[in-house]
Design an enzyme around this catalytic site. Structure first.
Site, mmCIF file in Angstrom:
data_model
loop_
_atom_site.group_PDB
_atom_site.id
_atom_site.type_symbol
_atom_site.label_atom_id
_atom_site.label_comp_id
_atom_site.label_asym_id
_atom_site.label_seq_id
_atom_site.Cartn_x
_atom_site.Cartn_y
_atom_site.Cartn_z
ATOM 1 N N GLU A 64 0.814 -1.216 0.000
ATOM 2 C CA GLU A 64 0.000 0.000 0.000
ATOM 3 C C GLU A 64 0.846 1.265 0.000
ATOM 4 O O GLU A 64 0.528 2.231 -0.696
ATOM 5 C CB GLU A 64 -0.952 0.026 1.205
ATOM 6 C CG GLU A 64 -2.117 -0.951 1.089
ATOM 7 C CD GLU A 64 -1.771 -2.361 1.518
ATOM 8 O OE1 GLU A 64 -0.632 -2.590 1.972
ATOM 9 O OE2 GLU A 64 -2.641 -3.247 1.414
ATOM 10 N N HIS A 133 -11.155 -3.925 9.315
ATOM 11 C CA HIS A 133 -11.712 -3.840 7.956
ATOM 12 C C HIS A 133 -13.050 -3.097 7.945
ATOM 13 O O HIS A 133 -13.864 -3.307 7.045
ATOM 14 C CB HIS A 133 -11.925 -5.238 7.360
ATOM 15 C CG HIS A 133 -10.673 -5.986 7.043
ATOM 16 N ND1 HIS A 133 -9.867 -6.500 8.023
ATOM 17 C CD2 HIS A 133 -10.086 -6.284 5.864
ATOM 18 C CE1 HIS A 133 -8.831 -7.109 7.446
ATOM 19 N NE2 HIS A 133 -8.940 -6.989 6.144
#
Lengths: 332, 342
Positions: A64, A133
């Site tokens: 990322e 999440h």
């Protein structure tokens, strides 16, 4: 003649916007984890790789930070990347490039460059994916000058705001609530934009202003229907953009209704509700307030796994109904 | 400079790369640039001591051959990303020291209009996408610029400069991996000056040479004496040709040394005076280059004196330009945060 309007899901609307952007401009391309043949974790990119190929629908390694940096570098040198974080939570891994580089590069270089970068963040709770999440981190990025941060709530706005974001010369962060992906709504065919920095009054009312973001717009509208049966008339303002915020639309609404309720999914403290409340307290609307401002936000806890606990963590329709009723009736 | 090449005659083939590759005039320009970097940094340091420059700065005195050696084989439109110790890279890529001094003085005539200072010095027109205050921050950005070059078929090569400290950041590893899998035209240049702030590479880094890490990303890892202009230029030349041919990235480790401390707050407790003295007396990059130039008959003492004098005048003019340049208007504080749309 108006473009034909069809019912599309929020995810289909985003996919259509990305396809239109890529058709119109060779510089536009998509980057992200598993967005190619897999179609994206939420099937937002779907089959786009078949139409546009792997150079323009680029799978990245699970990197990322590096991936975000590659997107920044490509944007600053003439490309127009649309970078998908698989979950908005993973922004934490890319924060350096978003906050220190993308947001500040134009400023640090005295205006010599622009960073026309779009980043997409599937956000929010309700999927049972637990604490890492399910977060709503948009206010983190909303705190950073140099970024623009948007939260479209409908398929129509998701398409129009994404196309506006691609055309924007500066980095635009799009927070998409995962529970909205399957929601359907009317979406015009072809290219159109919905401006960044403009809120929308999606239900006019006289008794109370509810300023909501993302999925909370729909919950507020549902609450408004319930309360209409009790004779309470709510105005629902969809903020749509949190930076730069459309202050005037909120101020005008509060001056009309004299009461303000802010509803958002992110943790309540130090969030969007605090900003909207303070903005009203500092504005000409303050003198019009008939009651203290009320905020409904997420609990001061990580998102839990258990479905009942998870629901209890973020505002639900009955919470909004109760808070709005009390505020409208002057109980608070 | 990369386009102008001399024909190589057989008797020259034993000479080091630079003397085969570049004309005497080009080599004298290299010496000029190395002096310009050193005197620029001495001038900046002096201005800092006099209170004309605030904040902090990170000087690369002692590393001049590395910056100029890497940039000499590049084309003007090739791009670089640089580091907090980036003055040398900026000058080596073609920046005007007037506008650099003006930036350090916080003036509107500076490269960043007084918004960036030493740590964000850039010269986008000459391909310098900027120094960076975040260790390893520029490495993935360079990979992104190389992705643009490949997609837009510009033929550009991108160099990412970073220090030994950056090789332990995650961004370094993620960026090298992506550059390799996508075969991007990028050259990773680690200027290993032995210390990340105070921590030596022996204490911070599991491999003996940072170039050893190239193996993990299937790219050539090249070690050069960073104080030897010709060695550095040769490695850069080969890496640039490889990149332009579509064969992907190279990691160059340029072993060098900084004479000054990490920044202006450094008390120099982590290395000995003897160590610093040894590098300054025996391995100074400018001294080594001058000696070679004289050996090959490219310049004499008088010529060297002329270079020094010309550099001195350019530096003095640069400082004067910075002093008399206008400061930014306070009312312009909010400019450049976003792109102004006409």
């Amino acid at each position: 003649m108006d473009a034909a309007v069809r019912e599309l899901s929020y995810a289909q609307a985003i996919q259509e916007a990305m396809a239109l952007a890529m058709e119109a401009d060779d510089r536009v391309f998509l980057m992200g984890e598993d967005i190619g043949v897999y179609g994206g974790a939420f099937q937002v990119t779907g089959d786009l790789v078949e139409r546009f190929g792997t150079d323009r629908v680029m799978d990245t390694p699970i990197s990322e930070l590096g991936g975000a940096g590659v997107a920044v570098g490509a944007a600053v040198t003439g490309m127009r990347p649309i970078f998908e974080f698989q979950f908005s939570d993973f922004a934490t891994l890319g924060m350096e490039q978003i906050v220190n580089q993308a947001a500040k590069m134009r400023f640090m270089l005295g205006g010599e460059v622009s960073v026309p970068l779009v980043m997409r963040f599937p956000a929010g709770s309700g999927t049972g994916a637990a604490a890492q999440h399910s977060q709503s981190l948009e206010a983190w990025l909303g705190h950073v000058p140099g970024l623009k941060v948007i939260q479209p709530a409908t398929p129509h706005d998701a398409k129009g705001m994404l196309l506006a974001a691609v055309a924007d010369p500066d980095p635009v962060m799009i927070f998409e609530h995962k529970l909205l992906y399957k929601m359907k709504g009317p979406v015009p065919e072809g290219h159109y934009t919905v401006p960044i920095g403009k809120a929308e009054i999606c239900r006019a009312g006289r008794d109370l202003t509810v300023v909501a973001t993302s999925i909370m717009v729909h919950k507020a509208l549902e609450a408004a229907e319930t309360l209409a049966g009790e004779g309470i008339d709510i105005e629902v303002v969809d903020l749509r953009t949190i930076r730069p915020m459309d202050k005037q639309t909120v101020i005008d609404s509060v001056m009309k209704t004299s009461k303000l309720l802010c509803v958002y999914e992110a943790v309540k403290t130090l969030g969007i509700g605090a900003e909207v409340s303070a903005m009203i307290a500092e504005s000409e609307a303050f003198d019009y307030l008939d009651a203290p401002i009320v905020r409904l936000g997420g609990a001061e806890t990580p998102i839990p796994y258990n479905p009942d606990l998870e629901k209890a963590t973020v505002p639900q329709v009955p919470d909004i109904v109760a808070a709005a009723r009390d505020l409208a009736k002057g109980v608070r | 400079m990369a386009t102008a090449r001399k024909a190589i005659s057989p008797e020259q083939t034993n000479q080091p790369f630079a003397y085969r590759q570049y004309s005497p005039e080009q080599l004298r320009d290299v010496l000029y640039k190395m002096y310009l970097i050193r005197r620029f940094e001495e001038g900046a340091e002096d201005s800092y001591m006099r209170g004309l420059i605030h904040g902090t700065m990170h000087l690369s005195i002692g590393q001049e051959a590395s910056a100029v050696g890497i940039c000499t084989p590049l084309n003007e439109d090739d791009q670089i990303t640089s580091t907090h110790r980036g003055h040398g890279h900026c000058i080596a890529k073609g920046a005007d020291v007037k506008r650099m001094f003006a930036e350090f003085f916080g003036k509107t005539t500076g490269y960043c209009k007084g918004r960036g200072g030493s740590m964000h010095i850039a010269d986008v027109a000459k391909g310098n996408l900027g120094a960076n205050g975040i260790v390893a921050g520029g490495i993935p950005i360079a990979v992104g610029a190389a992705l643009s070059a490949k997609r837009m078929k510009t033929g550009k090569v991108v160099v990412s400069f970073f220090g030994d400290g950056a090789n332990n950041e995650g961004a370094f590893h993620e960026a090298l991996n992506m550059a390799s899998i996508w075969k991007l035209p990028v050259i990773f240049v680690c200027e290993n000056n032995g210390y990340g702030m105070s921590t030596s590479t022996e204490r911070s880094t599991a491999v003996k040479n940072i170039a050893d890490r190239a193996a993990a990303y299937s790219m050539p890892g090249v070690i050069v004496d960073g104080n030897n202009f010709s060695e550095v230029a040769e490695a850069s030349h080969i890496a640039a040709e490889r990149a332009r041919a579509g064969e992907g990235p190279t990691l160059i480790e340029s072993k060098t040394y900084r004479y000054r401390g990490h920044s202006k707050s450094d008390r120099n407790r982590y290395r000995t005076k003897e160590e610093i003295e040894d590098w300054m007396s025996n391995r100074d990059p400018i001294m080594l280059f001058e000696t070679e130039l004289k050996e090959f008959g490219i310049i004499d003492d008088k010529g060297i004196e002329a270079v020094r004098e010309a550099v001195k005048q350019e530096i003095a003019a640069g400082i004067e330009f910075a002093k008399v340049s206008p400061a930014p208007e306070l009312g312009d504080l909010g400019r450049y945060v976003y792109t102004e749309v006409a």
